[in-house]
Design a protein around this motif. Structure first.
Motif, PDB file in Angstrom:
ATOM      1  N   ARG A  60       0.807  -1.224   0.000  1.00 39.97           N
ATOM      2  CA  ARG A  60       0.000   0.000   0.000  1.00 39.97           C
ATOM      3  C   ARG A  60       0.844   1.280   0.000  1.00 39.97           C
ATOM      4  O   ARG A  60       0.499   2.276   0.632  1.00 39.97           O
ATOM      5  N   GLY A  61       1.970   1.224  -0.686  1.00 47.81           N
ATOM      6  CA  GLY A  61       2.795   2.441  -0.820  1.00 47.81           C
ATOM      7  C   GLY A  61       3.407   2.919   0.477  1.00 47.81           C
ATOM      8  O   GLY A  61       3.761   4.089   0.607  1.00 47.81           O
ATOM      9  N   HIS A 110       5.850   3.824   3.595  1.00 50.37           N
ATOM     10  CA  HIS A 110       7.206   4.374   3.654  1.00 50.37           C
ATOM     11  C   HIS A 110       8.137   3.418   4.398  1.00 50.37           C
ATOM     12  O   HIS A 110       7.686   2.619   5.215  1.00 50.37           O
ATOM     13  N   SER A 147       3.661  -1.535  -4.858  1.00 56.92           N
ATOM     14  CA  SER A 147       4.478  -0.321  -4.879  1.00 56.92           C
ATOM     15  C   SER A 147       4.776   0.164  -3.465  1.00 56.92           C
ATOM     16  O   SER A 147       4.004  -0.078  -2.541  1.00 56.92           O
ATOM     17  N   TYR A 151       8.280   6.246   0.369  1.00 56.18           N
ATOM     18  CA  TYR A 151       9.635   6.783   0.551  1.00 56.18           C
ATOM     19  C   TYR A 151      10.596   5.748   1.148  1.00 56.18           C
ATOM     20  O   TYR A 151      10.204   4.932   1.970  1.00 56.18           O
ATOM     21  N   ASN A 184       8.887   1.900 -11.928  1.00 49.81           N
ATOM     22  CA  ASN A 184       9.688   3.131 -11.942  1.00 49.81           C
ATOM     23  C   ASN A 184      10.157   3.463 -10.533  1.00 49.81           C
ATOM     24  O   ASN A 184       9.558   3.044  -9.549  1.00 49.81           O
ATOM     25  N   ALA A 185      11.210   4.275 -10.465  1.00 50.19           N
ATOM     26  CA  ALA A 185      11.676   4.762  -9.168  1.00 50.19           C
ATOM     27  C   ALA A 185      11.542   6.276  -9.161  1.00 50.19           C
ATOM     28  O   ALA A 185      11.808   6.938 -10.162  1.00 50.19           O
ATOM     29  N   SER A 186      11.142   6.819  -8.018  1.00 49.69           N
ATOM     30  CA  SER A 186      11.000   8.269  -7.902  1.00 49.69           C
ATOM     31  C   SER A 186      12.369   8.912  -7.677  1.00 49.69           C
ATOM     32  O   SER A 186      13.402   8.273  -7.867  1.00 49.69           O
ATOM     33  N   GLN A 187      12.334  10.178  -7.229  1.00 52.05           N
ATOM     34  CA  GLN A 187      13.593  10.923  -7.160  1.00 52.05           C
ATOM     35  C   GLN A 187      14.578  10.348  -6.141  1.00 52.05           C
ATOM     36  O   GLN A 187      14.222   9.614  -5.257  1.00 52.05           O
ATOM     37  N   SER A 243      13.466   8.985 -11.717  1.00 47.59           N
ATOM     38  CA  SER A 243      13.267  10.417 -11.951  1.00 47.59           C
ATOM     39  C   SER A 243      14.493  11.205 -11.501  1.00 47.59           C
ATOM     40  O   SER A 243      15.607  10.691 -11.511  1.00 47.59           O
ATOM     41  N   ARG A 264      17.604  13.348  -9.855  1.00 50.30           N
ATOM     42  CA  ARG A 264      18.621  13.144  -8.812  1.00 50.30           C
ATOM     43  C   ARG A 264      18.943  11.676  -8.541  1.00 50.30           C
ATOM     44  O   ARG A 264      19.306  11.306  -7.431  1.00 50.30           O
ATOM     45  N   HIS A 286      16.529  14.897 -14.273  1.00 51.58           N
ATOM     46  CA  HIS A 286      17.582  15.916 -14.173  1.00 51.58           C
ATOM     47  C   HIS A 286      18.414  15.784 -12.901  1.00 51.58           C
ATOM     48  O   HIS A 286      17.990  15.159 -11.943  1.00 51.58           O
TER      49      HIS A 286
END
Lengths: 227, 295
Positions: free
Chosen positions: A36-37, A39, A56, A59, A94-97, A115, A117, A135
């Motif tokens: 459930r996402g 952290h 998924s 953090y 996918n992976a976040s920042q 994404s 950094r 970026h």
């Protein structure tokens, strides 16, 4: 194999169970369902256990990992495998920042995109991204290898130290002091090994290597604008 | 830190459940913003104007408000009080007159529009959602916000969403650093903001650009050039919603799309109860890129 269901088990209980098992070096396998996402899942593991997360994560999944294998079958939120020491973290989506930020060792294998950094301040970790990266990736990266099968965003490798970056696709722009470098046989060998270990369908010859021009190592007044 | 959620329904049959789904999403974002919470919900377009007002003393202020307003503007007015808010429905051509009357009575205008209603208060998102019975609300799309205040006080008017034009609203995660300069610039054009809040300036900027003829996309594009600071913005209009993140994109954002809906949230956690989320396309909006969905 032990199944931990986060519909009925708290995050703290899940992490305590995993951390306890990892310290016993029991080579146990765990499956986490209904993440459930959440952290901070599967953080601080200190031994060779295997954790499969069916979904998924939020953090900082698999932060500070040591020797364990953590397999996220969905996507991962910000800071996946942050400060990893060793072991392997696989993200099917996918992976976040800031994926793999400050990682000292081990392998982070991201099957989708990462994404912004990605690999910021990496210190020895190997990161393979099968898609694109955002970026400011590898900003101030000190050691290790960042391999990207897709494209890289703006300011790749800004203020880079000795980490190596390999990109197969296009680079939107290079950051300060990051330059394209010659691909020597030892780099092709290194790349071949990382690609085969991560199941990447790519040829080492198709990549370009980027690294530090080493002009920002010592302060030079003419470069003041680059800092 | 703040939390943002948004839901744009493509499937007509899901409309009665909009408030229920948004409430779950909003409550999940409580630890990103426990100060206050708010929601803009786009319901049925009745061909009349809806003015949502707020009062700290609703028992006295809302008693007989419909008849008093009807007498003042010479038109039929319907009232639907919900806790500290009341939605007044009246003929479109009486809108400006009615707003003036309501403001003169000391009521705070939360929103004006053909379909949009805004409900926002100080308190935990769960309590705010319960007080306004948001679970029971239906609609085509909606945007919610949980606030952890940085730029202005924790008050009802400091909560999001902000509305600065008919059927338009904005929620924001981040902080603007040039809002005072922009507030003065807008004031010179005659656009007056009601609070010290940075986000209201962002909302007023977008509304002013749209009023000058810009499309929603162009107005959002303009925020990248004219607003300085950190922002993930979600803006609602009568037809849909738009998303834009500043070029540094520190503030998180994740989107999910299926054949039935487009959803936005600060974190993936907010999506977990949505139907079909396991097979949805989930991605992060790119920095400095404008996205919008309209029907």
């Amino acid at each position: 194999m032990t199944v931990l269901d986060m519909a009925h088990t708290t995050l703290r209980e899940v992490n305590t169970t995993l951390q306890h098992a990892s310290k016993g070096h029991s080579n146990e396998a765990f499956t986490i369902v209904n993440p459930r996402g959440s952290h901070a899942m599967a953080v601080g593991l200190d031994g060779p256990i295997t954790v499969t997360i069916k979904g998924s994560t939020g953090y900082y999944c698999a932060g500070m990992n040591k020797a364990a294998t953590v397999h996220v079958e969905g996507s991962a939120g910000p800071g996946v495998a942050e400060n990893m020491m060793s072991g392997e973290v696989i993200v099917e989506g996918n992976a976040s920042q800031y994926a793999g930020a400050t990682g000292h060792g081990g392998l982070l294998n991201i099957k989708g995109n990462a994404s912004s950094r990605c690999g910021i301040s990496m210190k020895g970790i190997d990161i393979v991204v099968h898609g694109n990266i955002g970026h400011m990736s590898a900003f101030m990266a000190q050691k290790g290898n960042l391999v990207v099968l897709g494209d890289a965003g703006d300011a790749l490798g800004d203020s880079l130290y000795e980490a190596r970056i390999f990109v197969r696709g296009t680079v939107k722009s290079l950051g300060a002091d990051c330059i394209e470098k010659e691909m020597r046989p030892e780099h092709l060998a290194l790349l071949a090994d990382l690609l085969s270990r991560t199941g990447a369908d790519a040829r080492p010859e198709d990549f370009k290597r980027y690294g530090s021009a080493r002009k920002l190592y010592n302060f030079n007044i003419d470069h003041a604008g680059e800092y | 830190m703040c939390g943002i959620v948004g839901l744009f329904l493509k499937k007509q049959e899901l409309r009665p459940t909009l408030g229920d789904m948004l409430t779950d999403m909003l409550i999940t974002m409580t630890d990103r913003g426990p100060d206050s919470a708010g929601i803009a919900i786009y319901g049925e377009d009745t061909g009349r104007t809806k003015i949502t007002v707020q009062s700290d003393t609703p028992e006295t202020d809302f008693a007989g408000l419909d008849t008093a307003l009807a007498d003042a503007i010479g038109a039929e007015v319907e009232i639907r009080p919900i806790s500290t808010h009341a939605v007044l429905s009246l003929p479109v051509e009486k809108e400006a007159e009615a707003v003036a009357v309501l403001e003169a009575r000391g009521l705070r205008i939360m929103s004006v529009g053909a379909s949009m209603e805004i409900f926002k208060e100080v308190g935990l998102p769960e309590d705010v959602a319960a007080r306004f019975r948001i679970r029971e609300m239906g609609g085509s799309h909606g945007i919610g916000h949980t606030r952890m205040a940085t730029e202005s006080a924790v008050t009802t008017l400091g909560a999001h969403p902000f509305s600065t034009a008919s059927d338009q609203c904005l929620v924001h995660n981040g902080s603007l650093s040039n809002h005072n300069a922009m507030r003065r610039k807008l004031a010179r054009k005659g656009i007056v903001t009601k609070t010290e809040n940075d986000t209201e300036v962002g909302a007023a900027y977008i509304s002013s650009r749209i009023a000058e003829g810009a499309s929603l996309g162009e107005a959002l594009e303009g925020t990248l050039k004219d607003l300085d600071g950190f922002f993930t913005f979600v803006t609602g209009t009568r037809n849909g919603f738009g998303v834009v993140r500043d070029p540094i994109a520190c503030k998180p954002a994740v989107m999910a799309e299926t054949d039935d809906y487009v959803a936005f949230a600060s974190e993936y956690r907010a999506f977990v109860n949505l139907p079909g989320i396991d097979t949805a396309r989930v991605w992060e909006p790119e920095p400095a890129t404008v996205y919008f969905w309209e029907r």
